[in-house]
Design an enzyme around this catalytic site. Structure first.
Site, mmCIF file in Angstrom:
data_model
loop_
_atom_site.group_PDB
_atom_site.id
_atom_site.type_symbol
_atom_site.label_atom_id
_atom_site.label_comp_id
_atom_site.label_asym_id
_atom_site.label_seq_id
_atom_site.Cartn_x
_atom_site.Cartn_y
_atom_site.Cartn_z
ATOM 1 N N HIS A 110 0.854 -1.195 0.000
ATOM 2 C CA HIS A 110 0.000 0.000 0.000
ATOM 3 C C HIS A 110 0.891 1.245 0.000
ATOM 4 O O HIS A 110 1.147 1.842 1.049
ATOM 5 C CB HIS A 110 -0.940 -0.015 1.206
ATOM 6 C CG HIS A 110 -2.100 0.940 1.083
ATOM 7 N ND1 HIS A 110 -3.415 0.547 1.224
ATOM 8 C CD2 HIS A 110 -2.150 2.269 0.814
ATOM 9 C CE1 HIS A 110 -4.221 1.604 1.057
ATOM 10 N NE2 HIS A 110 -3.468 2.670 0.820
ATOM 11 N N ASN A 153 -2.098 -2.085 -3.819
ATOM 12 C CA ASN A 153 -3.130 -1.055 -3.728
ATOM 13 C C ASN A 153 -2.873 0.042 -4.755
ATOM 14 O O ASN A 153 -1.775 0.612 -4.805
ATOM 15 C CB ASN A 153 -3.090 -0.435 -2.329
ATOM 16 C CG ASN A 153 -4.122 0.674 -2.153
ATOM 17 O OD1 ASN A 153 -5.314 0.406 -2.025
ATOM 18 N ND2 ASN A 153 -3.675 1.918 -2.177
ATOM 19 N N GLU A 154 -3.874 0.323 -5.568
ATOM 20 C CA GLU A 154 -3.838 1.422 -6.539
ATOM 21 C C GLU A 154 -2.535 1.466 -7.345
ATOM 22 O O GLU A 154 -1.775 2.440 -7.266
ATOM 23 C CB GLU A 154 -4.104 2.764 -5.845
ATOM 24 C CG GLU A 154 -5.509 2.824 -5.251
ATOM 25 C CD GLU A 154 -5.900 4.206 -4.746
ATOM 26 O OE1 GLU A 154 -5.030 5.091 -4.663
ATOM 27 O OE2 GLU A 154 -7.098 4.391 -4.455
#
Ligand code: BGC
Length: 409
Positions: A110, A153-154
């Site tokens: 993340h 994440n992203e």
């Protein structure tokens, strides 16, 4: 009549660096404080030590799921040196969630990297996939009984950040224009609305690492594997449709296509943004804007789940949705509206497996403490947790399987 199926997951999300505190071996820790006006994460919410209390509050409210992350920089503080004690720490977190009746949803990456990884060249190094998968392999040892894993994440936000860092390193831009510039929401607004769209070459390392991690997770665990995309809910006037398709491809469809063989697609939606002939349209000042300068658009979540599921053909897990606001009644309003759009999508046949609110706690918003996304406030001197009305409200939505949201047309 409720749209939400009985096994729908209701919960909240966090990320390690934003809540744990003292993530001293990460590249973000090293960067904090170097840019003027950027606040440091410090002890953060001390959730590293207080995770049981945090999970207990979530479970007591009636929620059934918790998305949290494992911090690579703690597991592997030096390349090739894996910490058994830190693996045991995250296993205790998984056990605590299971004991409290919370389905753990685990994020492996993340935004933060170990410092040594960044120094070696980070995601642009030829060793990136090999390094990431060595870490993922170590983590599989503690993933028994975990049903859901988000690898990265992203990746689209990550690609954008790596592209900006590269531009800075090569002197193309004078200073990394992160959303950390001192000042009011309007500064952040200007920057957030002008984030560049990452080019496809910056996507490739993440796609390669995700696919390699997915193979390992499938061989060594029984978890469903996916990644979570920053869904922009982009739209345009009819005459700019072609530009919309181009921008949306680079911003998110590239990453959605890379997920078609995953088990689910993680949807992360906060707002919507227009595209015109020039590209993304900077969002103007508006009294309804949120604390980070985004437009107030609870409907974006409905567009995001529809688009992500249509492109991938996968069921969606809403891994993030929320609003930075000091007005908790507004948070409840936004979330109720966003969930009504999800319910409409489910009624139309869109497969949605769960809703994880961002965020469980007020936390370190990547350079700033001011934007408060939490269902729970945290006193940063004493670490005392104070649940906001939105926590029990969302818990009630979960207990009633959405019925407490009221009748829909
Ligand atoms: C990120 C979170 C962040 C949130 C709110 C997402 O892009 O995954 O880490 O705090 O948005 O800005």
């Amino acid at each position: 009549m409720t749209a939400f199926p009985p096994d729908f997951l209701w919960g909240a999300s966090t990320s390690p660096h934003q809540i744990e505190g003292n993530n001293v071996n990460s590249d973000w820790w090293a960067r904090e404080g170097l840019v003027p006006g950027m606040e440091v994460s410090g002890d953060a919410d001390d959730s590293y030590h207080r995770f049981r209390e945090d999970m207990q509050l979530l479970a007591d409210a009636g929620l059934t799921s918790y998305r949290f992350g494992i911090e690579w920089a703690r597991i592997e503080p030096r390349q090739g040196q894996f910490s058994k004690a830190e693996l045991a720490h995250y296993r205790r977190m998984i056990d605590t969630a299971l004991e409290l009746g919370l389905t753990p949803i685990i994020t492996l990456h993340h935004f933060t990297n170990p410092r040594w990884f960044a120094e070696e060249g980070g995601w642009l190094s030829p060793h990136a996939t090999e390094r990431f998968t060595a870490y993922v392999t170590a983590v599989t040892e503690i993933l028994q009984d975990v049903e859901w894993v988000v690898t990265i994440n992203e990746p689209n936000m990550m690609a954008m950040m790596v592209m900006l860092q590269e531009a800075m390193r090569s002197g193309q831009v004078a200073e990394w224009q992160s959303p950390t510039v001192e000042g009011a929401a309007s500064d952040r607004e200007r920057i957030a609305a002008n984030l560049p769209v990452p080019t496809a070459d910056f996507a490739q390392p993440f796609i390669e690492a995700h696919h390699a991690a997915r193979d390992i997770l499938r061989r060594r665990t029984s978890a469903k594997v996916g990644w979570s995309i920053a869904n922009g809910a982009l739209y345009s006037a009819a005459e700019h449709e072609q530009k919309l398709i181009e921008v949306r491809y680079l911003w998110e469809d590239l990453y959605l296509h890379a997920a078609v063989e995953d088990d689910f697609i993680g949807v992360q939606s906060y707002s919507a943004q227009e595209v015109n002939a020039e590209g993304l349209v900077p969002h103007p000042d508006h009294p309804e804007n949120t604390m980070t300068g985004a437009a107030y658009r609870p409907d974006a979540l409905g567009s995001a789940v529809r688009h992500a599921t249509a492109v991938t053909g996968l069921p969606a897990l809403i891994t993030e949705n929320g609003i930075p606001t000091g007005d908790d009644a507004r948070r409840i309003r936004y979330t109720a509206e966003a969930l009504s759009y999800v319910a409409d999508a489910i009624d139309e046949g869109v497969a949605v497996r769960g809703y994880l609110h961002w965020s469980l706690l007020d936390n370190y918003e990547w350079g700033h403490w001011a934007p408060t996304f939490g269902l729970i406030a945290v006193d940063r001197e004493t670490f005392v947790r104070t649940p906001k009305p939105s926590l029990s409200w969302l818990g009630q939505v979960a207990r009633s399987q959405g019925a407490s949201l009221g009748a829909r047309e």
